[in-house]
Design an enzyme around this catalytic site. Structure first.
Site, PDB file in Angstrom:
ATOM      1  N   ASN A   9      -0.047   0.857  -1.634  1.00  0.00           N
ATOM      2  CA  ASN A   9      -0.265   0.324  -0.281  1.00  0.00           C
ATOM      3  C   ASN A   9      -1.745   0.061  -0.020  1.00  0.00           C
ATOM      4  O   ASN A   9      -2.119  -0.980   0.545  1.00  0.00           O
ATOM      5  CB  ASN A   9       0.268   1.312   0.761  1.00  0.00           C
ATOM      6  CG  ASN A   9       1.736   1.089   1.090  1.00  0.00           C
ATOM      7  OD1 ASN A   9       2.262  -0.003   0.939  1.00  0.00           O
ATOM      8  ND2 ASN A   9       2.411   2.141   1.538  1.00  0.00           N
ATOM      9  N   HIS A  19       0.438  -3.333   2.640  1.00  0.00           N
ATOM     10  CA  HIS A  19       1.766  -2.823   2.999  1.00  0.00           C
ATOM     11  C   HIS A  19       2.872  -3.842   2.731  1.00  0.00           C
ATOM     12  O   HIS A  19       4.014  -3.455   2.493  1.00  0.00           O
ATOM     13  CB  HIS A  19       1.778  -2.402   4.464  1.00  0.00           C
ATOM     14  CG  HIS A  19       1.003  -1.151   4.732  1.00  0.00           C
ATOM     15  ND1 HIS A  19       1.516   0.109   4.526  1.00  0.00           N
ATOM     16  CD2 HIS A  19      -0.275  -0.964   5.155  1.00  0.00           C
ATOM     17  CE1 HIS A  19       0.615   1.027   4.824  1.00  0.00           C
ATOM     18  NE2 HIS A  19      -0.489   0.398   5.216  1.00  0.00           N
ATOM     19  N   GLU A  22       8.853   6.785   0.861  1.00  0.00           N
ATOM     20  CA  GLU A  22       9.057   6.275  -0.493  1.00  0.00           C
ATOM     21  C   GLU A  22      10.047   7.128  -1.268  1.00  0.00           C
ATOM     22  O   GLU A  22      10.083   7.116  -2.496  1.00  0.00           O
ATOM     23  CB  GLU A  22       7.729   6.194  -1.253  1.00  0.00           C
ATOM     24  CG  GLU A  22       7.044   7.517  -1.514  1.00  0.00           C
ATOM     25  CD  GLU A  22       6.020   7.898  -0.459  1.00  0.00           C
ATOM     26  OE1 GLU A  22       5.088   8.630  -0.799  1.00  0.00           O
ATOM     27  OE2 GLU A  22       6.154   7.469   0.705  1.00  0.00           O
ATOM     28  N   ASP A  56      11.124   9.819  -6.063  1.00  0.00           N
ATOM     29  CA  ASP A  56       9.950   9.462  -5.279  1.00  0.00           C
ATOM     30  C   ASP A  56       9.092   8.505  -6.105  1.00  0.00           C
ATOM     31  O   ASP A  56       8.892   8.713  -7.310  1.00  0.00           O
ATOM     32  CB  ASP A  56       9.148  10.728  -4.939  1.00  0.00           C
ATOM     33  CG  ASP A  56       7.974  10.439  -4.021  1.00  0.00           C
ATOM     34  OD1 ASP A  56       8.155  10.505  -2.804  1.00  0.00           O
ATOM     35  OD2 ASP A  56       6.869  10.139  -4.537  1.00  0.00           O
ATOM     36  N   ASP A 105       6.150  -2.864   0.806  1.00  0.00           N
ATOM     37  CA  ASP A 105       7.522  -3.106   1.255  1.00  0.00           C
ATOM     38  C   ASP A 105       8.351  -3.761   0.156  1.00  0.00           C
ATOM     39  O   ASP A 105       9.535  -3.444  -0.027  1.00  0.00           O
ATOM     40  CB  ASP A 105       7.515  -4.002   2.494  1.00  0.00           C
ATOM     41  CG  ASP A 105       7.024  -3.280   3.742  1.00  0.00           C
ATOM     42  OD1 ASP A 105       6.885  -2.035   3.693  1.00  0.00           O
ATOM     43  OD2 ASP A 105       6.766  -3.959   4.743  1.00  0.00           O
TER      44      ASP A 105
END
Length: 329
Positions: A214, A219, A249, A206, A223
């Protein structure tokens, strides 16, 4: 005065002549209709995107091939009719054994309707064929065994199927396996490990503080982080390992045939690879870390879910201990 010699000659009388002329006109009409039918048949053969063929099984000689052969294979029909190996040698090497075995099944079943194999056209392009074949049951006893068939070009259909399969199994953002496909593959590897009594390891990772990334950088940058994580995963794992994105994630990996100590080496390599990553946004640079949970197959594990649960618990323990570490569970 009527010429008796002419009247008594061997020429047919008028009623007989009329019949003869009628028969002649009828015959000419039949010839014309046959010619028109032949032209129509040839036009249909040219327009059909499939190869009609007839093959003498005993002599291994191609007896007939329709015009589509030259269009699809890019090779001379005349050469094929003199040498059947022109077709055989066009078959993609990995598919040759299957193509020959499946054609031989027509001798047992009378027909084979589900043959699909690849060919290499004269221009080097690989094309897919759906090639159905049947024994000619109209042949009289004692006649040679003739196999007839129709080979349809299904290349476009195969490309669409491949793309649909990719879309169904791939995470669109990271191009890794999606959750469903990952666990389907993981389940198969679990069953194989059980059957072969081989080791198997499961890794869950993770991204640390991904929400902060973010919220701080947007975002789009988030990404990009996910995409770079996926690239690092594919670069760090071994050939044959299963890797995928299973959540926002979260990523996971299965290591077939991998004992715990080797699995730890792979996880550490991935940890180092990700620590080296750098990101820029509006003249700001930042790095990322990950927390990983690692576990291995035991005799008590009933299914892949047991390994996933242990790896998940170990990953959250890594978070509690300060993140950016690997915990074995």
């Amino acid at each position: 005065m009527v010429n008796r010699n002419l009247q008594d000659s061997s020429l047919p009388q008028w009623p007989e002549a009329a019949v003869t002329l009628t028969a002649l006109f009828h015959a000419q009409g039949e010839v014309t209709r046959l010619s028109e039918r032949e032209q129509l048949f040839n036009t249909l053969l040219v327009s059909v995107n499939a190869v009609l063929w007839a093959f003498n099984w005993e002599t291994r000689q191609m007896l007939y091939v329709s015009p589509a052969y030259e269009r699809i294979f890019g090779r001379s029909a005349e050469l094929l009719l003199s040498d059947y190996n022109q077709w055989r040698d066009s078959i993609y090497p990995d598919d040759l054994d299957y193509a020959e075995r499946s054609m031989a099944e027509v001798l047992i079943n009378g027909a084979v309707e589900d043959r699909e194999y690849r060919i290499i056209a004269a221009d080097g392009q690989v094309r897919w064929l759906s090639d159905k074949c049947f024994i000619n049951r109209l042949a009289e006893p004692g006649q040679p065994m003739i196999i007839v068939g129709i080979a349809e070009d299904i290349t476009d259909k195969k490309h669409i199927e491949t793309e649909l399969q990719r879309l169904a199994t791939t995470d669109g953002l990271t191009q890794s396996s999606n959750r469903r496909h990952f666990f389907d593959c993981a389940h198969r590897e679990f069953e194989q490990a059980r059957k072969q009594d081989e080791p198997l390891s499961f890794l869950l990772l993770d991204i640390d503080d991904f929400k902060v990334i973010n919220d701080t950088y947007g975002h789009q940058v988030g990404d990009s982080v996910l995409q770079r994580i996926a690239e690092s995963g594919r670069a760090s794992l071994r050939r044959g390992d299963v890797f995928g994105r299973i959540g926002g994630e979260e990523f996971a990996a299965v290591f077939p045939g991998c004992a715990p100590d080797m699995a730890m080496q792979v996880a550490e390599r991935l940890q180092r690879e990700i620590q080296r990553l750098g990101f820029c946004h509006d003249d700001q640079t930042f790095g990322i870390t990950i927390s990983q949970g690692l576990t291995s197959l035991t005799a008590e594990d009933a299914n892949i879910d047991a390994l996933f649960a242990r790896a998940d618990a170990a990953m959250y323990e890594a978070k509690r201990q300060g993140k950016n570490r690997i915990i074995c569970g």
